[in-house]
Design a protein around this motif. Structure first.
Motif, short mmCIF file in Angstrom:
data_model
loop_
_atom_site.label_atom_id
_atom_site.label_comp_id
_atom_site.label_asym_id
_atom_site.label_seq_id
_atom_site.Cartn_x
_atom_site.Cartn_y
_atom_site.Cartn_z
N VAL A 95 0.85 -1.19 0.00
CA VAL A 95 0.00 0.00 0.00
C VAL A 95 0.89 1.24 0.00
O VAL A 95 1.90 1.29 0.69
CB VAL A 95 -0.92 0.01 1.23
CG1 VAL A 95 -1.75 1.29 1.28
CG2 VAL A 95 -1.84 -1.21 1.22
N THR A 147 -6.35 10.44 -8.88
CA THR A 147 -7.14 10.06 -7.71
C THR A 147 -7.41 11.18 -6.71
O THR A 147 -8.43 11.14 -6.02
CB THR A 147 -6.46 8.90 -6.96
OG1 THR A 147 -5.17 9.33 -6.47
CG2 THR A 147 -6.26 7.69 -7.87
N TRP A 150 -5.89 8.56 -0.69
CA TRP A 150 -6.19 7.19 -1.12
C TRP A 150 -5.09 6.22 -0.69
O TRP A 150 -3.91 6.44 -1.00
CB TRP A 150 -6.29 7.13 -2.64
CG TRP A 150 -7.58 7.60 -3.20
CD1 TRP A 150 -7.88 8.87 -3.62
CD2 TRP A 150 -8.74 6.81 -3.45
NE1 TRP A 150 -9.16 8.92 -4.11
CE2 TRP A 150 -9.71 7.66 -4.02
CE3 TRP A 150 -9.06 5.47 -3.24
CZ2 TRP A 150 -10.97 7.22 -4.39
CZ3 TRP A 150 -10.32 5.01 -3.61
CH2 TRP A 150 -11.27 5.88 -4.17
N LEU A 153 -3.41 3.24 -1.86
CA LEU A 153 -3.36 2.63 -3.19
C LEU A 153 -2.42 1.44 -3.23
O LEU A 153 -1.46 1.36 -2.46
CB LEU A 153 -2.91 3.67 -4.22
CG LEU A 153 -3.79 4.90 -4.39
CD1 LEU A 153 -3.08 5.93 -5.28
CD2 LEU A 153 -5.15 4.53 -4.99
N SER A 176 -7.70 0.04 -4.54
CA SER A 176 -7.84 0.52 -3.17
C SER A 176 -8.86 -0.35 -2.45
O SER A 176 -9.96 -0.58 -2.96
CB SER A 176 -8.29 1.98 -3.14
OG SER A 176 -8.23 2.50 -1.82
#
Length: 241
Positions: free
Chosen positions: A160, A173, A197, A199, A228
Motif C-alpha cells: 500500500v 485520484t 487514497w 493505493l 484501493s
C-alpha cells in the motif's frame, strides 16, 4: 489537488470498497467534444484519460441518520474523466451504473448525475498462490439509455502506498470535486472529503468492456491500474457553479 473542506454540514457518508481504477490514455480533442459548455477537459502532461472504475458501496447514510438495509450497499461502475470548471479540477462522470433502483433515481434527481440501472455481480475469490481476486460483471438495463457491458477480474499487487504529489497516480485520484449538469446545461459542483487514497498496483483480466461506446470512443491497449481496498467518504449537496 487538495481543496479546503467545505464549512457547511456534509450530507452523505459512504464507504468505497474493493475499487479498481482502470485508466486509458485517449485523444484529448475527441474527448473534449463530449463535454458540455463550461466544462474544460483536464490533461496530465498533455494526455487525456478515460477511466472505468468498478467497486462496491456500503454504509451509505444521510447525516445524523442510520443506514437503511437494502438501500445502503450495492456494486457501482463508473465511466469518468477529469475536468476543470472555473479553474477548479474535478471529475466528470459519463455514466454511473448501479444495482440499486431507488439509489439511481435519488442520485439522478438530487445530484444530476447520470446513474443508470444495471444487473451487477461481484465476488471475492481466493486463488492458489496469488491471493484473492475480485470478479465483477455488469449489464446495463436502464430504459432509454445506451447499452453497456463490463466483466473483469482484478486484484492488488504490492504494498500500500500514498501517491506522490505531482505524479500521475495523484492526478488521477486526488480529486475532491465532482461536476454534473442538469437537462438545461446548468453545471453543478459537488464536494467530497476523504483521507489520501491508500493505493496498490493492480493486475486485471478485462474480458468485456463496452463502457466507452456510449460516447463513441474505444479503449485500446493496456490500462493504467490502481487498487484501493477501502475508503470512507463524506459528500456535500451540489451547488451551482
Amino acid at each position: 489537488m487538495t481543496l479546503p473542506t467545505p464549512t457547511r454540514p456534509w450530507a452523505l457518508h459512504m464507504r468505497w470498497l474493493e475499487l479498481c481504477f482502470m485508466h486509458w490514455a485517449v485523444d484529448a480533442a475527441t474527448l473534449s467534444e463530449r463535454l458540455p459548455t463550461g466544462v474544460e477537459l483536464d490533461t496530465y502532461q498533455g494526455r487525456a484519460y478515460l477511466g472505468v472504475v468498478p467497486f462496491r458501496m456500503e454504509g451509505i447514510r444521510p447525516r445524523l441518520a442510520p443506514s437503511v438495509p437494502g438501500l445502503s450497499a450495492f456494486p457501482e461502475l463508473n465511466l469518468r474523466t477529469y475536468v476543470k470548471v472555473n479553474g477548479v479540477p474535478g471529475v466528470w462522470f459519463f455514466s454511473l451504473d448501479a444495482a440499486q433502483k431507488v439509489g439511481v433515481r435519488l442520485a439522478r434527481t438530487f445530484f444530476h448525475l447520470p446513474y443508470m440501472d444495471a444487473r451487477m455481480w461481484m465476488r471475492r475469490r481466493a486463488t492458489k498462490g496469488r491471493g484473492e481476486v475480485m470478479e465483477y460483471a455488469s449489464l446495463r438495463t436502464h430504459a432509454g439509455e445506451a447499452p453497456a457491458r463490463f466483466a473483469a477480474a482484478y486484484r492488488p499487487v504490492g504494498e500500500v502506498f500514498t501517491a506522490r504529489p505531482g505524479s500521475l497516480e495523484d492526478w488521477l485520484t486526488a480529486r475532491s470535486v465532482l461536476y454534473s449538469a442538469d437537462r438545461r446545461g446548468q453545471v453543478f459542483r459537488g464536494d467530497i472529503h476523504h483521507v489520501p487514497w491508500p493505493l496498490q498496483r493492480a493486475e486485471a483480466d478485462i474480458r468485456v468492456n463496452t463502457m466507452a461506446e456510449q460516447i463513441g470512443m474505444a479503449l485500446k491497449g493496456e490500462p493504467h491500474l490502481l487498487y484501493s481496498e477501502r475508503l470512507d467518504v463524506r459528500a456535500w449537496l451540489i451547488v451551482r457553479t
